[in-house]
Every structure is written in structure tokens, then in C-alpha cells.
Design a protein around this motif. Sequence first.
Motif, PDB file in Angstrom:
ATOM      1  N   ARG A   1      14.242   1.711   2.030  1.00 21.78           N
ATOM      2  CA  ARG A   1      13.419   0.504   2.140  1.00 21.78           C
ATOM      3  C   ARG A   1      14.184  -0.681   1.553  1.00 21.78           C
TER       4      ARG A   1
ATOM      5  N   HIS B   1      13.133  -4.504   0.215  1.00 22.13           N
ATOM      6  CA  HIS B   1      12.024  -5.408  -0.099  1.00 22.13           C
ATOM      7  C   HIS B   1      10.690  -4.809   0.344  1.00 22.13           C
TER       8      HIS B   1
ATOM      9  N   VAL C   1      10.049  -2.799   2.776  1.00 16.70           N
ATOM     10  CA  VAL C   1       9.922  -2.515   4.207  1.00 16.70           C
ATOM     11  C   VAL C   1      10.860  -1.366   4.598  1.00 16.70           C
TER      12      VAL C   1
END
Length: 88
Positions: free
Chosen positions: A28, A30, A32
Motif C-alpha cells: 500500500r 498512502h 491505497v
Amino acid sequence: MKRRDNTAHRFVRQDDWTVLIGGHVQVRRHGVPVQSGIVDHAMADSSTLWLRSNGVQPRQAFVRNEGYEIWISPRDLQFRTTPAAARI
């Protein structure tokens, strides 16, 4: 009715990347998800991690300083308690 076990869908962040070699993880950035795959190698200081190539995708490096985090399911993590180098 059988109760569904949702633990398979939960992930935890793992800061010691050396224990993840050979494991299936989610990368991931940040918060996301950007990629998932099998960890091929990790630097001893957990600064960089490489995922194995997947089909036509080449082996890829992820650097902690660039905002990447590594997440793994608790079920997969329970089998990865020591760095791979120490298991040899």
C-alpha cells in the motif's frame, strides 16, 4: 447457518519486512493498495522489499522512504516469526 470467518479479509501492517520473505503480501502507498504478490527479498533494515515477478510483470522493488507499507493477513503472518536468513 454457518458463520463466515472474516479474518481472511483483514490485513495488518508489518514493519519488519525480513520476516515476510516467501509470504503473500499487499503493498500500500498512502493507505491505497497498489500491488500484491510474493515477497522475493527484503533488505535487512526493512528499507526495501522486492515482489516476485507475476506473469508478464517484472520483479518490482518497493522503498519504505517512498511511502510504501507492507500488509499481510494475520493468518499468513503467524507462520513468519523469524527473518528468513535466520531460518537457514
